[in-house]
Design a protein around this motif. Sequence first.
Motif, PDB file in Angstrom:
ATOM      1  N   GLU A 108      59.875  61.547 -28.711  1.00 61.38           N
ATOM      2  CA  GLU A 108      60.056  60.770 -29.930  1.00 61.38           C
ATOM      3  C   GLU A 108      59.176  59.533 -29.905  1.00 61.38           C
ATOM      4  N   LEU A 109      58.599  59.234 -31.055  1.00 60.94           N
ATOM      5  CA  LEU A 109      57.916  57.974 -31.298  1.00 60.94           C
ATOM      6  C   LEU A 109      58.961  57.067 -31.928  1.00 60.94           C
ATOM      7  N   ILE A 110      59.187  55.898 -31.341  1.00 59.63           N
ATOM      8  CA  ILE A 110      60.238  54.995 -31.822  1.00 59.63           C
ATOM      9  C   ILE A 110      59.604  53.672 -32.239  1.00 59.63           C
ATOM     10  N   VAL A 111      59.870  53.276 -33.477  1.00 63.24           N
ATOM     11  CA  VAL A 111      59.375  52.001 -33.997  1.00 63.24           C
ATOM     12  C   VAL A 111      60.555  51.261 -34.598  1.00 63.24           C
ATOM     13  N   ASP A 112      60.874  50.112 -34.016  1.00 62.62           N
ATOM     14  CA  ASP A 112      62.005  49.296 -34.494  1.00 62.62           C
ATOM     15  C   ASP A 112      63.277  50.124 -34.676  1.00 62.62           C
ATOM     16  N   GLY A 113      63.529  51.067 -33.781  1.00 63.30           N
ATOM     17  CA  GLY A 113      64.737  51.886 -33.838  1.00 63.30           C
ATOM     18  C   GLY A 113      64.617  53.133 -34.691  1.00 63.30           C
ATOM     19  N   ALA A 114      63.634  53.220 -35.584  1.00 62.01           N
ATOM     20  CA  ALA A 114      63.404  54.429 -36.382  1.00 62.01           C
ATOM     21  C   ALA A 114      62.636  55.431 -35.524  1.00 62.01           C
ATOM     22  N   ARG A 115      62.909  56.729 -35.705  1.00 61.83           N
ATOM     23  CA  ARG A 115      62.352  57.749 -34.815  1.00 61.83           C
ATOM     24  C   ARG A 115      61.643  58.850 -35.569  1.00 61.83           C
ATOM     25  N   VAL A 116      60.553  59.342 -34.964  1.00 64.26           N
ATOM     26  CA  VAL A 116      59.836  60.512 -35.454  1.00 64.26           C
ATOM     27  C   VAL A 116      59.662  61.438 -34.260  1.00 64.26           C
ATOM     28  N   ALA A 117      60.031  62.716 -34.407  1.00 62.79           N
ATOM     29  CA  ALA A 117      59.937  63.688 -33.318  1.00 62.79           C
ATOM     30  C   ALA A 117      58.483  64.059 -33.037  1.00 62.79           C
ATOM     31  N   ILE A 118      58.192  64.281 -31.758  1.00 62.82           N
ATOM     32  CA  ILE A 118      56.893  64.819 -31.335  1.00 62.82           C
ATOM     33  C   ILE A 118      57.190  66.143 -30.632  1.00 62.82           C
ATOM     34  N   LYS A 119      56.696  67.250 -31.171  1.00 60.97           N
ATOM     35  CA  LYS A 119      56.943  68.569 -30.595  1.00 60.97           C
ATOM     36  C   LYS A 119      56.176  68.731 -29.281  1.00 60.97           C
ATOM     37  N   PRO A 120      56.642  69.622 -28.409  1.00 61.00           N
ATOM     38  CA  PRO A 120      55.909  69.883 -27.169  1.00 61.00           C
ATOM     39  C   PRO A 120      54.449  70.255 -27.461  1.00 61.00           C
ATOM     40  N   ILE A 144      57.234  55.155 -26.785  1.00 59.12           N
ATOM     41  CA  ILE A 144      57.368  56.596 -26.641  1.00 59.12           C
ATOM     42  C   ILE A 144      58.488  56.806 -25.627  1.00 59.12           C
ATOM     43  N   GLU A 145      59.398  57.731 -25.894  1.00 61.34           N
ATOM     44  CA  GLU A 145      60.510  57.968 -24.977  1.00 61.34           C
ATOM     45  C   GLU A 145      60.033  58.554 -23.648  1.00 61.34           C
ATOM     46  N   ASN A 146      59.119  59.489 -23.674  1.00 62.46           N
ATOM     47  CA  ASN A 146      58.694  60.235 -22.497  1.00 62.46           C
ATOM     48  C   ASN A 146      57.309  59.752 -22.066  1.00 62.46           C
ATOM     49  N   ALA A 147      57.106  59.542 -20.792  1.00 58.14           N
ATOM     50  CA  ALA A 147      55.807  59.051 -20.304  1.00 58.14           C
ATOM     51  C   ALA A 147      54.690  60.073 -20.481  1.00 58.14           C
ATOM     52  N   THR A 203      50.998  51.011 -41.833  1.00 58.93           N
ATOM     53  CA  THR A 203      50.278  51.296 -40.598  1.00 58.93           C
ATOM     54  C   THR A 203      50.439  52.775 -40.289  1.00 58.93           C
ATOM     55  N   VAL A 204      49.352  53.424 -39.913  1.00 60.52           N
ATOM     56  CA  VAL A 204      49.378  54.838 -39.552  1.00 60.52           C
ATOM     57  C   VAL A 204      49.274  54.935 -38.035  1.00 60.52           C
ATOM     58  N   VAL A 205      50.189  55.723 -37.448  1.00 59.39           N
ATOM     59  CA  VAL A 205      50.253  55.913 -36.004  1.00 59.39           C
ATOM     60  C   VAL A 205      50.084  57.398 -35.716  1.00 59.39           C
ATOM     61  N   ARG A 206      49.260  57.738 -34.745  1.00 57.75           N
ATOM     62  CA  ARG A 206      49.132  59.125 -34.313  1.00 57.75           C
ATOM     63  C   ARG A 206      49.447  59.181 -32.828  1.00 57.75           C
ATOM     64  N   ALA A 207      50.306  60.142 -32.442  1.00 61.51           N
ATOM     65  CA  ALA A 207      50.710  60.289 -31.046  1.00 61.51           C
ATOM     66  C   ALA A 207      50.590  61.755 -30.637  1.00 61.51           C
ATOM     67  N   ILE A 208      50.395  61.988 -29.339  1.00 61.22           N
ATOM     68  CA  ILE A 208      50.257  63.338 -28.796  1.00 61.22           C
ATOM     69  C   ILE A 208      51.167  63.492 -27.585  1.00 61.22           C
ATOM     70  N   GLU A 209      51.769  64.685 -27.445  1.00 60.11           N
ATOM     71  CA  GLU A 209      52.612  65.000 -26.291  1.00 60.11           C
ATOM     72  C   GLU A 209      51.812  65.939 -25.391  1.00 60.11           C
ATOM     73  N   LEU A 210      51.738  65.637 -24.096  1.00 62.99           N
ATOM     74  CA  LEU A 210      50.796  66.309 -23.199  1.00 62.99           C
ATOM     75  C   LEU A 210      51.408  67.232 -22.150  1.00 62.99           C
ATOM     76  N   GLU A 211      52.727  67.258 -21.987  1.00 62.83           N
ATOM     77  CA  GLU A 211      53.321  68.054 -20.909  1.00 62.83           C
ATOM     78  C   GLU A 211      54.302  69.124 -21.371  1.00 62.83           C
ATOM     79  N   GLY A 212      54.346  69.426 -22.645  1.00 66.50           N
ATOM     80  CA  GLY A 212      55.225  70.482 -23.131  1.00 66.50           C
ATOM     81  C   GLY A 212      56.682  70.088 -23.236  1.00 66.50           C
ATOM     82  N   LYS A 213      56.970  68.818 -23.462  1.00 68.87           N
ATOM     83  CA  LYS A 213      58.346  68.325 -23.568  1.00 68.87           C
ATOM     84  C   LYS A 213      58.556  67.676 -24.935  1.00 68.87           C
ATOM     85  N   GLN A 214      59.716  67.944 -25.534  1.00 66.60           N
ATOM     86  CA  GLN A 214      60.069  67.278 -26.795  1.00 66.60           C
ATOM     87  C   GLN A 214      60.086  65.765 -26.558  1.00 66.60           C
TER      88      GLN A 214
END
Length: 75
Positions: free
Chosen positions: A42-54, A10-13, A29-40
């Motif tokens: 990205e989930l990064i896997v082997d260089g491929a990226r998926v955005a996580i909204k605030p 994850i780019e942001n802690a 493989t299914v991955v679920r991630a959550i952003e907790l501080e209101g900041k854009q």
Amino acid sequence: APHRGQWMKIENAASSVIALKQAEDSDATVVRAIELEGKQDELIVDGARVAIKPYGIVTARLAGESIRECDGLER
């Protein structure tokens, strides 16, 4: 080939991976991630990226070397 070492990050802690499982309908493989501080972020896997909204939750499918966002039913 199976993933080894640090292959997902994850780019942001302020974000966390909250689920990691095999897809119901394939070897993906299914991955679920959550952003907790209101900041854009990205989930990064082997260089491929998926955005996580605030304050958002993202579900993504990892198949081979690619990752793509999907819905909660893994479609």
